[in-house]
Design a protein around this motif. Structure first.
Motif, PDB file in Angstrom:
ATOM      1  N   THR B 250      42.186  49.593  47.525  1.00 15.68           N
ATOM      2  CA  THR B 250      42.692  48.658  46.516  1.00 15.68           C
ATOM      3  C   THR B 250      42.138  47.272  46.802  1.00 15.68           C
ATOM      4  O   THR B 250      41.724  46.975  47.925  1.00 15.68           O
ATOM      5  N   GLU B 251      42.146  46.453  45.763  1.00 15.29           N
ATOM      6  CA  GLU B 251      41.715  45.073  45.874  1.00 15.29           C
ATOM      7  C   GLU B 251      42.460  44.387  47.020  1.00 15.29           C
ATOM      8  O   GLU B 251      43.672  44.558  47.150  1.00 15.29           O
ATOM      9  N   LYS B 267      36.951  42.080  47.849  1.00 11.28           N
ATOM     10  CA  LYS B 267      37.187  41.009  46.884  1.00 11.28           C
ATOM     11  C   LYS B 267      37.578  41.616  45.541  1.00 11.28           C
ATOM     12  O   LYS B 267      38.545  41.211  44.925  1.00 11.28           O
ATOM     13  N   SER B 268      36.771  42.591  45.098  1.00 13.33           N
ATOM     14  CA  SER B 268      37.111  43.262  43.842  1.00 13.33           C
ATOM     15  C   SER B 268      36.465  44.641  43.801  1.00 13.33           C
ATOM     16  O   SER B 268      35.545  44.933  44.557  1.00 13.33           O
ATOM     17  N   GLU B 270      34.844  47.529  41.098  1.00 12.21           N
ATOM     18  CA  GLU B 270      34.390  47.805  39.741  1.00 12.21           C
ATOM     19  C   GLU B 270      34.078  49.278  39.604  1.00 12.21           C
ATOM     20  O   GLU B 270      33.732  49.945  40.575  1.00 12.21           O
ATOM     21  N   GLN B 275      36.434  46.236  35.773  1.00 12.13           N
ATOM     22  CA  GLN B 275      37.267  45.923  36.938  1.00 12.13           C
ATOM     23  C   GLN B 275      38.338  46.999  37.120  1.00 12.13           C
ATOM     24  O   GLN B 275      38.881  47.525  36.153  1.00 12.13           O
ATOM     25  N   LYS B 277      41.789  48.050  39.881  1.00 18.95           N
ATOM     26  CA  LYS B 277      42.638  47.627  40.996  1.00 18.95           C
ATOM     27  C   LYS B 277      42.522  48.607  42.156  1.00 18.95           C
ATOM     28  O   LYS B 277      42.640  48.240  43.318  1.00 18.95           O
ATOM     29  N   GLU B 290      34.514  40.102  50.355  1.00 17.66           N
ATOM     30  CA  GLU B 290      34.789  38.658  50.419  1.00 17.66           C
ATOM     31  C   GLU B 290      33.709  37.905  51.174  1.00 17.66           C
ATOM     32  O   GLU B 290      33.325  36.816  50.787  1.00 17.66           O
TER      33      GLU B 290
END
Lengths: 295, 412
Positions: B250-251, B267-268, B270, B275, B277, B290
């Motif tokens: 997860t993010e 960080k994210s 995709e 996007q 979660k 990050e």
């Protein structure tokens, strides 16, 4: 996970492996529905970057014009590079000889052009939209299928494929054919096209066309096929596969959109390649062609 | 409903092709032109029945010899579910094909001839399915019509099988169905000839079967590609594309890069440009980190609280797949998921002797042998034992000379 998501995950994992394992991959693109689905999957795999490999179309010169028009549109839309190998060039150079008679087709000739183009442009992995449910020899095909430096498929020396581990190690001169949508059926392809709203050539939908009967099949009238013009008649038809015009028969159909095509396939009692004259030449027609490098 | 992947084990004599052929035929998965082809071919071969193996045996040599040599993939569906059958040959010389066929399935259908009961090959099929850790087993006792649909003989075979299964440290779900593939009893619809049988027919069973997996809980993803669009809009974009092999991400999760050991956060996430979660096992993802750290193809991301092992020495059960014997002095590539490393053979502890049904010492493995092998790797592997996590405990060995897939290993 539903069926389509499951198949999409599997295909995109394979496509990413191709980009990761090979120096010079290429996507074999015919303009048919399966290769359009594959092109779309390739785009999804690398977003937001562009597709990191070119397309290759082996042009028999006997294509349906609708297919070529859409091919060029898609090349622009996905901004990919397109290589074209012309069967006519192979004929002009005397490398292959055009078949004669009423069953003449360029289907077999394209193997020579394909192998030459692969060699010339040094592609080490060629992805294609062939599916195992299409034909009994294809049911035995691997996802990563090794071809020797003559382009041959040796059905007895196939690498075992275990789990999702794909072995793409090859010697110089060899190449691998890759089939990311191996486990899709004809219906899966159609449902995916509907789900993703993909554009496909108009000949997949019902239209009025001049046809003639040969061995119980409706063949499209064109300059490429010898036939008696008096026997031609107009009929509402569509094509289930899009190959060379000389070996692709039409089926009677009133299906004008994706919903009606899908309903029709669900209820159909004839197999998809039942209208492919190239498979009907002998008991092992597909297997024999695959052994010498056919797609 | 989830696609059900099935492997079938049994020889031609057990009626395996007939059973599969009947499933395809009765679910209208064979089209008219394919059935016509089988009719014409069966007649020309002088049979007075439809030989459904003609639909499943795809190669000319297979049809000539009337046997299945290679794994064949068959597709059919009912309104309830999609099925993929990996039809593998049953003879001892095709053990490797059975292992291959069984590597990607959720359920194994093992066929027995009701007149013969448990045979040598039944034991071998069981050995392979337990080695692969398949969690759902269906035993179809075929040719019940030839033993007058006898309940007592069916029960006797069932208890023989149970005894065999209990030898192993393995708890699959077991199902036993008395069938006649030729007559159609209990294949699709309950048979009227066996009112004593209180279970369901084969199709009903596979339509409703709940898939059991051994995926483990540790979160693990291997980097397949680094996505760098290098466009105006995505100038500094670096996305790590890969399939989540186990667990989920997860993010914001803290992760560790293997083998560098560098720690950072997600960080994210995709998926195909959108996007997300969270991504779970079986899903492809593109992960953005990050910190700008060094990670490339073959590296793995794991959550920092994992229980995985890291080692350069591993012990594994290996099934040998190629005609050239295992060379104890040779070098092989080990491919674990997509990660590759060179490997040396440190020694072979033993191998299975199919005739004596015991392990014996051996200096090599021949094609179709299964043995216990110790390997020394050039680079460490991060893994879980196969028994606890199927996706992190298997590898293949690639012959460095021929590039062939030489063997498959199950880490102990």
């Amino acid at each position: 996970m539903d069926t389509l998501s499951h198949l999409e995950e599997e295909a995109i994992y394979i496509i990413r492996e191709v980009a990761g394992q090979f120096e010079k991959p290429v996507l074999l693109f015919s303009g048919g529905k399966d290769s359009i689905v594959l092109l779309h999957l390739c785009q999804k795999a690398f977003l937001p970057a562009k597709i990191p490999f070119p397309l290759l179309h082996i042009d028999t010169g006997h294509n349906f014009p609708e297919t070529i028009a859409l091919r060029d549109e898609l090349v622009k839309k996905y901004s990919v590079k397109l290589h074209v190998g012309n069967v006519q060039d192979s004929i002009d150079q005397g490398k292959v000889v055009e078949e004669k008679g009423k069953y003449a087709s360029r289907n077999i000739l394209q193997t020579t052009t394909l192998l030459e183009t692969i060699e010339e442009l040094k592609f080490d992995a060629c992805m294609g939209g062939a599916r195992r449910d299409e034909e009994k020899a294809r049911a035995k095909e691997r996802i990563f299928s090794v071809r020797d430096d003559f382009g041959q498929w040796n059905e007895k020396l196939q690498r075992p494929e275990l789990f999702d581990i794909l072995n793409g190690q090859i010697h110089t001169g060899e190449n691998i054919r890759v089939f990311p949508i191996s486990n899709w059926t004809e219906l899966d392809v159609w449902e995916y096209i509907r789900h993703e709203q993909l554009e496909i050539p108009s000949i997949y939908f019902s239209h009025r066309r001049k046809v003639f009967l040969r061995d119980g099949q409706l063949m499209p009238c064109s300059d490429f096929i010898m036939h008696d013009t008096d026997a031609a008649f107009e009929e509402s038809v569509r094509f289930r596969t899009v190959g060379d015009m000389s070996c692709t028969a039409a089926v009677p159909s009133e299906a004008v959109d994706l919903d009606t095509v899908i309903d029709e396939i669900r209820g159909s009692s004839i197999s998809e390649r039942g209208a492919r004259m190239d498979d009907k030449r002998s008991e092992g027609a597909m297997e024999e062609r695959k052994k010498v490098g056919y797609f | 409903m989830e696609i059900l992947r099935i492997t079938t084990a049994g020889s031609v004599d057990d009626g395996k092709s007939t059973l599969i052929g009947r499933l395809l035929y009765e679910t209208q998965s064979l089209k008219i032109d394919q059935v016509e082809h089988i009719e014409v071919k069966s007649e020309s071969l002088g049979y007075d029945y439809l030989d459904f193996s003609l639909a499943t045996d795809g190669l000319l040599t297979e049809r000539e010899q009337g046997i299945t040599i290679d794994v064949s993939h068959l597709y059919f569906s009912t309104p309830k579910r999609r099925f993929i059958i990996a039809d593998a040959p049953g003879h001892v010389e095709y053990t490797r094909n059975m292992v291959t066929g069984a590597s990607n399935v959720n359920v194994a259908i093992i066929l027995l001839d009701a007149r013969k009961g448990v045979m040598e090959q039944t034991k071998r099929h069981l050995y392979i399915t337990q080695l692969l850790g398949i969690k759902n087993l269906i035993f179809t006792i075929n040719k019940m019509d030839l033993i007058d649909y006898s309940e007592s003989q069916f029960e006797a075979i069932k208890s023989d099988i149970l005894q065999l299964v209990n030898q192993y440290d393995w708890n699959p779900t077991l199902n036993f169905i008395p069938v006649s593939a030729l007559k159609g009893d209990n294949v699709i619809g309950k048979s009227e000839n066996m009112s004593w049988y209180d279970g369901v027919d084969l199709l009903t069973l596979i339509e409703s079967l709940e898939i059991k997996l051994n995926n483990g809980f540790d979160s693990y993803v291997q980097v397949q590609n680094v996505i760098r669009p290098k466009t105006e809009d995505h100038h500094d974009y670096r996305g790590f594309a890969g399939k989540v092999k186990s667990g989920f991400f997860t993010e914001g999760d803290e992760i560790e890069v293997f083998p560098s050991g560098i720690k950072t956060r997600i960080k994210s996430i995709e998926k195909y440009g959108d996007q997300k979660k969270k991504v779970a096992a079986g899903e492809n993802a593109t992960i953005l980190l990050e910190d700008e750290i060094d990670a490339s193809r073959g590296n793995a991301f794991v959550k920092t609280n994992h229980n995985l092992k890291t080692d350069k020495q591993i012990k594994a059960k290996v099934c040998w797949m190629q005609p050239e014997h295992l060379n104890p002095y040779g070098k092989y590539w080990i491919q674990h998921g997509i990660h590759k490393s060179l490997a040396k053979i440190r020694g072979i502890d033993s191998k299975m002797d199919w005739e004596a049904w015991s392990t014996i010492p051996s200096d090599t493995l021949k094609m179709n042998d299964i043995g216990e092998v110790n390997l020394q790797l050039a680079q460490p592997l991060m893994y879980a034992p196969y028994k606890t996590n199927k996706n992190l405990g298997a590898f293949i060995l690639i012959d460095a000379n021929t590039n062939n897939t030489a063997g498959v290993g199950f880490i102990q």
